[in-house]
Design an enzyme around this catalytic site. Structure first.
Site, mmCIF file in Angstrom:
data_model
loop_
_atom_site.group_PDB
_atom_site.id
_atom_site.type_symbol
_atom_site.label_atom_id
_atom_site.label_comp_id
_atom_site.label_asym_id
_atom_site.label_seq_id
_atom_site.Cartn_x
_atom_site.Cartn_y
_atom_site.Cartn_z
ATOM 1 N N GLY A 51 0.793 -1.159 -0.087
ATOM 2 C CA GLY A 51 0.049 -0.142 -0.016
ATOM 3 C C GLY A 51 0.731 1.389 0.074
ATOM 4 O O GLY A 51 2.156 0.923 0.269
ATOM 5 N N CYS A 78 5.513 -5.881 1.504
ATOM 6 C CA CYS A 78 5.677 -4.589 1.425
ATOM 7 C C CYS A 78 5.078 -3.721 2.707
ATOM 8 O O CYS A 78 5.354 -4.190 3.832
ATOM 9 C CB CYS A 78 5.347 -3.882 0.218
ATOM 10 S SG CYS A 78 6.038 -2.312 -0.230
ATOM 11 N N TYR A 79 4.044 -3.080 2.415
ATOM 12 C CA TYR A 79 3.524 -2.297 3.593
ATOM 13 C C TYR A 79 2.602 -3.390 4.532
ATOM 14 O O TYR A 79 2.702 -3.323 5.815
ATOM 15 C CB TYR A 79 2.360 -1.466 2.923
ATOM 16 C CG TYR A 79 1.559 -0.699 4.202
ATOM 17 C CD1 TYR A 79 1.863 0.311 4.724
ATOM 18 C CD2 TYR A 79 0.223 -1.333 4.635
ATOM 19 C CE1 TYR A 79 1.160 0.916 6.031
ATOM 20 C CE2 TYR A 79 -0.526 -0.868 5.799
ATOM 21 C CZ TYR A 79 0.062 0.353 6.295
ATOM 22 O OH TYR A 79 -0.817 0.904 7.321
ATOM 23 N N HIS A 165 7.778 -7.277 -4.254
ATOM 24 C CA HIS A 165 6.579 -7.354 -4.624
ATOM 25 C C HIS A 165 6.566 -8.751 -5.495
ATOM 26 O O HIS A 165 7.239 -8.791 -6.711
ATOM 27 C CB HIS A 165 5.883 -6.302 -5.625
ATOM 28 C CG HIS A 165 5.546 -5.358 -4.923
ATOM 29 N ND1 HIS A 165 4.284 -5.028 -4.478
ATOM 30 C CD2 HIS A 165 6.302 -4.091 -4.491
ATOM 31 C CE1 HIS A 165 4.012 -4.140 -3.571
ATOM 32 N NE2 HIS A 165 5.457 -3.508 -3.529
ATOM 33 N N GLU A 167 4.353 -10.650 -6.731
ATOM 34 C CA GLU A 167 3.278 -10.689 -7.612
ATOM 35 C C GLU A 167 3.598 -10.007 -9.102
ATOM 36 O O GLU A 167 2.982 -10.362 -9.947
ATOM 37 C CB GLU A 167 2.210 -10.025 -7.118
ATOM 38 C CG GLU A 167 1.980 -8.650 -6.998
ATOM 39 C CD GLU A 167 2.567 -8.077 -5.736
ATOM 40 O OE1 GLU A 167 3.451 -8.676 -5.054
ATOM 41 O OE2 GLU A 167 2.297 -6.893 -5.232
ATOM 42 N N SER A 219 -20.709 -5.569 -28.113
ATOM 43 C CA SER A 219 -20.022 -4.920 -29.169
ATOM 44 C C SER A 219 -19.305 -5.844 -30.118
ATOM 45 O O SER A 219 -18.803 -5.301 -31.057
ATOM 46 C CB SER A 219 -18.755 -4.152 -28.429
ATOM 47 O OG SER A 219 -17.999 -5.265 -27.756
ATOM 48 N N GLY A 220 -19.502 -7.349 -30.086
ATOM 49 C CA GLY A 220 -18.828 -8.195 -30.712
ATOM 50 C C GLY A 220 -17.524 -8.385 -30.260
ATOM 51 O O GLY A 220 -16.835 -9.379 -30.737
ATOM 52 N N GLY A 221 -16.948 -7.831 -29.193
ATOM 53 C CA GLY A 221 -15.820 -8.311 -28.841
ATOM 54 C C GLY A 221 -15.801 -9.454 -27.538
ATOM 55 O O GLY A 221 -16.822 -9.708 -27.312
ATOM 56 N N VAL A 222 -14.476 -9.755 -27.017
ATOM 57 C CA VAL A 222 -14.608 -10.589 -26.204
ATOM 58 C C VAL A 222 -15.200 -10.493 -24.777
ATOM 59 O O VAL A 222 -16.070 -11.282 -24.447
ATOM 60 C CB VAL A 222 -12.956 -11.027 -25.795
ATOM 61 C CG1 VAL A 222 -12.956 -12.318 -24.996
ATOM 62 C CG2 VAL A 222 -12.076 -11.294 -27.028
ATOM 63 N N ASP A 223 -15.016 -9.366 -24.301
ATOM 64 C CA ASP A 223 -15.531 -9.349 -23.029
ATOM 65 C C ASP A 223 -17.174 -9.298 -23.051
ATOM 66 O O ASP A 223 -17.698 -9.794 -22.041
ATOM 67 C CB ASP A 223 -15.069 -7.617 -22.307
ATOM 68 C CG ASP A 223 -13.582 -7.498 -22.595
ATOM 69 O OD1 ASP A 223 -12.725 -8.761 -22.615
ATOM 70 O OD2 ASP A 223 -13.019 -6.742 -22.306
ATOM 71 N N SER A 224 -17.610 -8.255 -23.928
ATOM 72 C CA SER A 224 -19.084 -8.443 -23.974
ATOM 73 C C SER A 224 -19.853 -9.870 -24.137
ATOM 74 O O SER A 224 -20.803 -10.155 -23.494
ATOM 75 C CB SER A 224 -19.901 -7.220 -24.500
ATOM 76 O OG SER A 224 -19.407 -7.307 -25.986
ATOM 77 N N SER A 225 -18.970 -10.488 -25.210
ATOM 78 C CA SER A 225 -19.540 -11.781 -25.283
ATOM 79 C C SER A 225 -19.525 -12.905 -24.228
ATOM 80 O O SER A 225 -20.405 -13.611 -24.124
ATOM 81 C CB SER A 225 -18.851 -12.369 -26.564
ATOM 82 O OG SER A 225 -18.832 -11.331 -27.779
ATOM 83 N N LYS A 365 -7.697 -10.172 -18.753
ATOM 84 C CA LYS A 365 -8.302 -10.280 -19.846
ATOM 85 C C LYS A 365 -7.940 -11.929 -20.319
ATOM 86 O O LYS A 365 -8.817 -12.590 -20.840
ATOM 87 C CB LYS A 365 -7.391 -9.587 -21.033
ATOM 88 C CG LYS A 365 -7.983 -9.631 -22.436
ATOM 89 C CD LYS A 365 -8.776 -8.732 -22.701
ATOM 90 C CE LYS A 365 -9.376 -8.512 -24.003
ATOM 91 N NZ LYS A 365 -10.515 -7.494 -24.280
#
Ligand code: XMP
Length: 509
Positions: A51, A78-79, A165, A167, A219-225, A365
């Site tokens: 943080g 870290c923090y 970190h 990660e 939209s035809g994109g990955v996320d909304s599909s 993603k």
């Protein structure tokens, strides 16, 4: 499960995602979480995130310290490490030398966290404070040139602290450290998969929505599909999708979507042909921001009108991902200036007074892609490169006319065909053509020509925040150029864009 206590780090969802990569369920919890709630969640381990605060600052984030009496292993990053050290009786100080960026970590004592690792390797640091005195029972397990206490451990209690970190990708062995924490220290089982995530998400959606209706823009994109497919699995025909054809789509875009979502998955999608009104509104407009504003408000108008035809809808589905939340926070809440007004459906919910359903909001993603494949969505759709909401309008410099759209569509189709054939489609973040507002002289078949010029843009990127122009083979570029000039009327020159982001942006407008 593992819980990550949120001390405000920009990386805390990344930590959760790294844990999930090991097939262990992980969720981020606020630092004011009660001990009862922790007991209820019954985690196998707790990670205290980093943080931006300093431990002695007024109002610096804290968590109930009874957490250290629960007999649950803790990893402080870290923090999070400072917090643990401080809470258990150690001392934190302002570092004389701050450390940002790469450092060489030297392991100084054996600990299960560093099992099977070489004695020294690179880690990624970002801190102003450091540990001065350890609490009772702790030992130093690693140091760097500027930070004597770079890692600590209390073997008996299973408490571990890392100043760096693990990660982030730049920390060598970071993933392995988390793996050791999960399996050797917390004794987690590998039982979290995309299948289990999707089952959980589907039942949550079902519970939240009940028998109400959900509206969603595709939209035809990955996320909304992917989001729509998940919601569809939960509530079936009570999901009403709307796809607005704004006349600015690529060749075959609508047909693809129809095939993949309607035919394969039996989704309820209303296709609205609004090309004419979009193109009429854009007539004669050449300024990029004006184009974006027109398209944005026109979209809301068309979507809203369609949505009104679906009475009794209580929810709006959206394919928001975790990085979108971060980006829009910095774009709208923070000091970062807005470079381009992105057009998406973010403005809709307030206007429509609908509750939001965002089933992907904790995912990244690549996790969404995996989820999509798990849900049975075709690979073609899952691996589509991003396509901007304002579509080809921001890839035609200057006036947008049906003729110029047609030229760009043909060019784009050839480009994508060749990119796919050469095996570059998935390796590139995006590859597309831009139609320029200039004409130049050429010679074809012994005749003078005066034709259009297109630029090819191909970039590699992880998140679109930064991007590099792709070093495509010259032979491939040559082939693309030849085909475009031979096959598309009115184009006699092709150039390749060799600008990275920054200083350029990915799209030209
Ligand atoms: P820039 O051009 O800002 O683009 O480097 C970064 C990424 O965002 C996409 N992009 C958009 N996506 N609506 C979207 O949904 C938009 O208005 C928009 N503008 C740019 C762009 O294609 C790239 O992937």
């Amino acid at each position: 499960m593992i819980i990550v206590i949120d001390f405000g780090s920009q990386f805390n969802q990344l930590i959760a995602r790294r844990v999930r990569e090991h097939n262990v369920y992980c969720q981020v919890e606020p630092s004011d979480i009660s001990i009862d709630r922790i007991k209820e969640l019954n985690p196998k381990g707790i990670i205290l995130s980093g943080g931006p605060a300093s431990i002695y600052e007024e109002n610096s984030p804290s968590v109930d310290t009874v957490l250290f009496d629960l007999g649950i292993p803790v990893l402080g990053i870290c923090y999070g490490m400072h917090y643990m050290v401080h809470a258990l009786g150690g001392v934190i100080q302002r570092a004389q030398k701050r450390e940002y960026g790469f450092a060489r970590l030297q392991i100084t004592a054996d600990t299960p966290l560093f099992k099977d690792m070489e004695p020294a390797f690179q880690c990624w640091m970002s801190h102003g404070d450091s540990t001065k005195e350890l609490p009772k029972g702790f030992v130093v397990t690693a140091s760097t040139e500027n930070t004597a206490i770079a890692a600590v451990a209390h073997g008996k209690k299973q408490f571990y602290g890392l100043q760096f970190h693990p990660e982030v990708e730049h920390s060598v062995n970071g993933t392995l450290m988390l793996k050791h924490f999960l399996f050797d220290i917390c004794q987690c089982e590998k039982n979290w998969t995309m299948e289990s995530f999707s089952e959980g998400a589907i039942s949550q959606i079902r519970e939240a929505v009940g028998d109400q209706k959900v509206i969603m823009g595709l939209s035809g994109g990955v996320d909304s599909s992917v989001a729509a497919t998940l919601i569809h699995k939960a509530i079936g025909q009570n999901l009403y999708c709307i796809f607005v054809d704004n006349g600015l789509l690529r060749h075959n875009e609508k047909t693809q979507l129809e095939k993949r979502l309607v035919a394969n998955l039996d989704m309820n999608i209303k296709f609205v042909d609004a090309a004419e009104i979009f193109l009429a509104a854009l007539k004669g407009v050449t300024d990029p921001e004006t184009k974006r504003k027109i398209i944005g408000s026109m979209f809301i108008q068309v979507f809203d009108a369609e949505a009104k035809k679906i009475p009794g809808a209580g929810f709006l589905g959206q394919g928001t991902l975790y990085p979108d939340i971060i980006e829009s926070k910095s774009a709208f809440g923070g000091p970062t200036s807005i470079i381009k007004s992105h057009h998406n459906v973010g403005g809709l919910p307030k206007k429509m007074k609908l509750k939001l359903i965002e089933p992907l909001q904790l995912l990244f993603k690549d996790e969404v892609r995996k989820l999509g494949l798990t849900l049975g969505i075709h690979e073609d759709l899952i691996w589509r490169q991003p396509f901007p909401g304002p579509g080809l309008a921001i890839r035609i410099m200057g006036d947008i006319t049906p003729e110029r759209l047609d030229i760009l569509r043909q060019t784009d189709t050839i480009l994508l065909e060749e990119i796919r054939k050469a095996g570059f489609y998935r390796k590139l973040w995006q590859s597309f053509a831009v139609l320029l507002p200039i004409k130049s002289v050429g010679v074809m078949g012994d005749k003078r020509t005066f034709g259009n010029c297109v630029a090819i843009r191909a970039v590699t990127s992880n998140d679109a925040m930064t991007a590099d122009w792709a070093k495509l083979p010259h032979t491939l570029l040559g082939k693309i150029s030849n085909r475009i000039i031979n096959e598309v009327d009115d184009i006699n020159r092709v150039v390749y864009d060799i600008t990275s982001k920054p200083p350029g942006t990915i799209e030209w407008e």
